[in-house]
Design a protein around this motif. Structure first.
Motif, PDB file in Angstrom:
ATOM      1  N   PHE A  43       0.811  -1.215   0.000  1.00  0.00           N
ATOM      2  CA  PHE A  43       0.000   0.000   0.000  1.00  0.00           C
ATOM      3  C   PHE A  43       0.850   1.275   0.000  1.00  0.00           C
ATOM      4  O   PHE A  43       0.311   2.369  -0.073  1.00  0.00           O
ATOM      5  CB  PHE A  43      -0.953   0.026   1.194  1.00  0.00           C
ATOM      6  N   CYS A  44       2.159   1.134   0.053  1.00  0.00           N
ATOM      7  CA  CYS A  44       3.029   2.307   0.067  1.00  0.00           C
ATOM      8  C   CYS A  44       2.821   3.176  -1.166  1.00  0.00           C
ATOM      9  O   CYS A  44       2.882   4.397  -1.078  1.00  0.00           O
ATOM     10  CB  CYS A  44       4.489   1.904   0.190  1.00  0.00           C
ATOM     11  N   ASP A  45       2.568   2.566  -2.322  1.00  0.00           N
ATOM     12  CA  ASP A  45       2.309   3.350  -3.533  1.00  0.00           C
ATOM     13  C   ASP A  45       1.111   4.269  -3.337  1.00  0.00           C
ATOM     14  O   ASP A  45       1.114   5.409  -3.798  1.00  0.00           O
ATOM     15  CB  ASP A  45       2.078   2.443  -4.736  1.00  0.00           C
ATOM     16  N   ASP A  46       0.089   3.780  -2.643  1.00  0.00           N
ATOM     17  CA  ASP A  46      -1.077   4.613  -2.354  1.00  0.00           C
ATOM     18  C   ASP A  46      -0.724   5.745  -1.400  1.00  0.00           C
ATOM     19  O   ASP A  46      -1.224   6.863  -1.539  1.00  0.00           O
ATOM     20  CB  ASP A  46      -2.220   3.786  -1.774  1.00  0.00           C
ATOM     21  N   LEU A  47       0.133   5.465  -0.420  1.00  0.00           N
ATOM     22  CA  LEU A  47       0.549   6.507   0.520  1.00  0.00           C
ATOM     23  C   LEU A  47       1.313   7.611  -0.201  1.00  0.00           C
ATOM     24  O   LEU A  47       1.147   8.794   0.099  1.00  0.00           O
ATOM     25  CB  LEU A  47       1.400   5.911   1.645  1.00  0.00           C
ATOM     26  N   VAL A  48       2.142   7.242  -1.165  1.00  0.00           N
ATOM     27  CA  VAL A  48       2.864   8.231  -1.969  1.00  0.00           C
ATOM     28  C   VAL A  48       1.875   9.006  -2.843  1.00  0.00           C
ATOM     29  O   VAL A  48       1.921  10.238  -2.909  1.00  0.00           O
ATOM     30  CB  VAL A  48       3.945   7.558  -2.847  1.00  0.00           C
ATOM     31  N   LYS A  49       0.984   8.289  -3.484  1.00  0.00           N
ATOM     32  CA  LYS A  49       0.005   8.905  -4.382  1.00  0.00           C
ATOM     33  C   LYS A  49      -0.825   9.973  -3.660  1.00  0.00           C
ATOM     34  O   LYS A  49      -1.119  11.027  -4.208  1.00  0.00           O
ATOM     35  CB  LYS A  49      -0.912   7.826  -4.945  1.00  0.00           C
ATOM     36  N   HIS A  50      -1.164   9.698  -2.402  1.00  0.00           N
ATOM     37  CA  HIS A  50      -1.979  10.634  -1.629  1.00  0.00           C
ATOM     38  C   HIS A  50      -1.141  11.616  -0.805  1.00  0.00           C
ATOM     39  O   HIS A  50      -1.655  12.285   0.093  1.00  0.00           O
ATOM     40  CB  HIS A  50      -2.946   9.854  -0.732  1.00  0.00           C
ATOM     41  N   ARG A  51       0.151  11.676  -1.110  1.00  0.00           N
ATOM     42  CA  ARG A  51       1.076  12.638  -0.510  1.00  0.00           C
ATOM     43  C   ARG A  51       1.226  12.491   1.002  1.00  0.00           C
ATOM     44  O   ARG A  51       1.427  13.472   1.721  1.00  0.00           O
ATOM     45  CB  ARG A  51       0.671  14.056  -0.872  1.00  0.00           C
ATOM     46  N   ILE A  52       1.148  11.253   1.465  1.00  0.00           N
ATOM     47  CA  ILE A  52       1.305  10.982   2.897  1.00  0.00           C
ATOM     48  C   ILE A  52       2.766  10.703   3.220  1.00  0.00           C
ATOM     49  O   ILE A  52       3.250  11.082   4.284  1.00  0.00           O
ATOM     50  CB  ILE A  52       0.392   9.816   3.318  1.00  0.00           C
ATOM     51  N   ILE A  53       3.466  10.041   2.289  1.00  0.00           N
ATOM     52  CA  ILE A  53       4.897   9.775   2.458  1.00  0.00           C
ATOM     53  C   ILE A  53       5.622  10.159   1.164  1.00  0.00           C
ATOM     54  O   ILE A  53       5.040  10.147   0.089  1.00  0.00           O
ATOM     55  CB  ILE A  53       5.199   8.297   2.812  1.00  0.00           C
ATOM     56  N   PRO A  54       6.930  10.481   1.280  1.00  0.00           N
ATOM     57  CA  PRO A  54       7.733  10.768   0.089  1.00  0.00           C
ATOM     58  C   PRO A  54       8.036   9.480  -0.693  1.00  0.00           C
ATOM     59  O   PRO A  54       7.765   8.375  -0.229  1.00  0.00           O
ATOM     60  CB  PRO A  54       9.031  11.343   0.664  1.00  0.00           C
ATOM     61  N   TYR A  55       8.658   9.641  -1.858  1.00  0.00           N
ATOM     62  CA  TYR A  55       9.156   8.489  -2.600  1.00  0.00           C
ATOM     63  C   TYR A  55      10.203   7.768  -1.754  1.00  0.00           C
ATOM     64  O   TYR A  55      10.954   8.402  -1.017  1.00  0.00           O
ATOM     65  CB  TYR A  55       9.841   8.926  -3.896  1.00  0.00           C
ATOM     66  N   CYS A  56      10.266   6.446  -1.895  1.00  0.00           N
ATOM     67  CA  CYS A  56      11.288   5.690  -1.161  1.00  0.00           C
ATOM     68  C   CYS A  56      12.201   4.893  -2.096  1.00  0.00           C
ATOM     69  O   CYS A  56      13.298   4.528  -1.714  1.00  0.00           O
ATOM     70  CB  CYS A  56      10.645   4.773  -0.132  1.00  0.00           C
ATOM     71  N   SER A  57      11.770   4.637  -3.303  1.00  0.00           N
ATOM     72  CA  SER A  57      12.556   3.833  -4.243  1.00  0.00           C
ATOM     73  C   SER A  57      13.558   4.694  -5.009  1.00  0.00           C
ATOM     74  O   SER A  57      13.227   5.797  -5.462  1.00  0.00           O
ATOM     75  CB  SER A  57      11.621   3.147  -5.243  1.00  0.00           C
ATOM     76  N   CYS A  58      14.750   4.158  -5.191  1.00  0.00           N
ATOM     77  CA  CYS A  58      15.768   4.878  -5.957  1.00  0.00           C
ATOM     78  C   CYS A  58      15.310   5.113  -7.391  1.00  0.00           C
ATOM     79  O   CYS A  58      15.771   6.045  -8.045  1.00  0.00           O
ATOM     80  CB  CYS A  58      17.093   4.124  -5.931  1.00  0.00           C
ATOM     81  N   LYS A  59      14.393   4.305  -7.869  1.00  0.00           N
ATOM     82  CA  LYS A  59      13.884   4.461  -9.237  1.00  0.00           C
ATOM     83  C   LYS A  59      13.015   5.714  -9.376  1.00  0.00           C
ATOM     84  O   LYS A  59      12.877   6.256 -10.460  1.00  0.00           O
ATOM     85  CB  LYS A  59      13.087   3.228  -9.641  1.00  0.00           C
ATOM     86  N   SER A  60      12.431   6.165  -8.266  1.00  0.00           N
ATOM     87  CA  SER A  60      11.544   7.338  -8.293  1.00  0.00           C
ATOM     88  C   SER A  60      12.199   8.609  -7.773  1.00  0.00           C
ATOM     89  O   SER A  60      11.821   9.702  -8.168  1.00  0.00           O
ATOM     90  CB  SER A  60      10.292   7.059  -7.455  1.00  0.00           C
ATOM     91  N   ARG A  61      13.163   8.462  -6.874  1.00  0.00           N
ATOM     92  CA  ARG A  61      13.756   9.623  -6.214  1.00  0.00           C
ATOM     93  C   ARG A  61      14.788  10.327  -7.094  1.00  0.00           C
ATOM     94  O   ARG A  61      15.550   9.681  -7.809  1.00  0.00           O
ATOM     95  CB  ARG A  61      14.418   9.200  -4.899  1.00  0.00           C
ATOM     96  N   ALA A  62      14.839  11.643  -7.012  1.00  0.00           N
ATOM     97  CA  ALA A  62      15.790  12.445  -7.787  1.00  0.00           C
ATOM     98  C   ALA A  62      17.237  12.148  -7.389  1.00  0.00           C
ATOM     99  O   ALA A  62      18.128  12.190  -8.232  1.00  0.00           O
ATOM    100  CB  ALA A  62      15.487  13.928  -7.621  1.00  0.00           C
ATOM    101  N   ASP A  63      17.480  11.820  -6.107  1.00  0.00           N
ATOM    102  CA  ASP A  63      18.855  11.544  -5.646  1.00  0.00           C
ATOM    103  C   ASP A  63      19.277  10.091  -5.886  1.00  0.00           C
ATOM    104  O   ASP A  63      20.387   9.701  -5.582  1.00  0.00           O
ATOM    105  CB  ASP A  63      19.023  11.905  -4.175  1.00  0.00           C
ATOM    106  N   ARG A  64      18.371   9.279  -6.408  1.00  0.00           N
ATOM    107  CA  ARG A  64      18.611   7.859  -6.747  1.00  0.00           C
ATOM    108  C   ARG A  64      19.027   7.013  -5.547  1.00  0.00           C
ATOM    109  O   ARG A  64      19.734   6.029  -5.671  1.00  0.00           O
ATOM    110  CB  ARG A  64      19.647   7.725  -7.871  1.00  0.00           C
ATOM    111  N   LYS A  65      18.551   7.394  -4.348  1.00  0.00           N
ATOM    112  CA  LYS A  65      18.825   6.635  -3.126  1.00  0.00           C
ATOM    113  C   LYS A  65      17.574   5.869  -2.713  1.00  0.00           C
ATOM    114  O   LYS A  65      16.467   6.382  -2.836  1.00  0.00           O
ATOM    115  CB  LYS A  65      19.220   7.566  -1.979  1.00  0.00           C
ATOM    116  N   ASN A  66      17.764   4.640  -2.216  1.00  0.00           N
ATOM    117  CA  ASN A  66      16.674   3.917  -1.571  1.00  0.00           C
ATOM    118  C   ASN A  66      16.592   4.427  -0.142  1.00  0.00           C
ATOM    119  O   ASN A  66      17.625   4.569   0.523  1.00  0.00           O
ATOM    120  CB  ASN A  66      16.947   2.411  -1.550  1.00  0.00           C
TER     121      ASN A  66
END
Length: 72
Positions: A43-66
């Motif tokens: 459900f983390c994708d939903d939490l990101v989608k609803h702006r509850i948590i930031p991105y966590c995957s290096c594939k999505s983050r600008a700094d490329r960090k997990n």
């Protein structure tokens, strides 16, 4: 806070999700140690989608960090 800045919140920064204060912490790979790991699972994708948590995957983050989220 601007949404793109929140979605890419820097390592060691804190934010509030509900009644929990969380810190962005760099991780190796995967979700082990994240406060959402066993509670929310896929459900983390939903939490990101609803702006509850930031991105966590290096594939999505600008700094490329997990990252994981640790309660402080």
């Amino acid at each position: 806070m601007e949404i793109n800045k929140f979605r890419n919140l820097a390592v060691n920064k804190t934010f509030v999700a509900g009644a929990r204060k969380l810190k962005v912490s760099e991780s190796g790979e995967g979700c082990q140690g994240c406060c959402f790991d066993s509670t929310y699972g896929s459900f983390c994708d939903d939490l990101v989608k609803h702006r509850i948590i930031p991105y966590c995957s290096c594939k999505s983050r600008a700094d490329r960090k997990n990252v994981i989220f640790v309660e402080v």
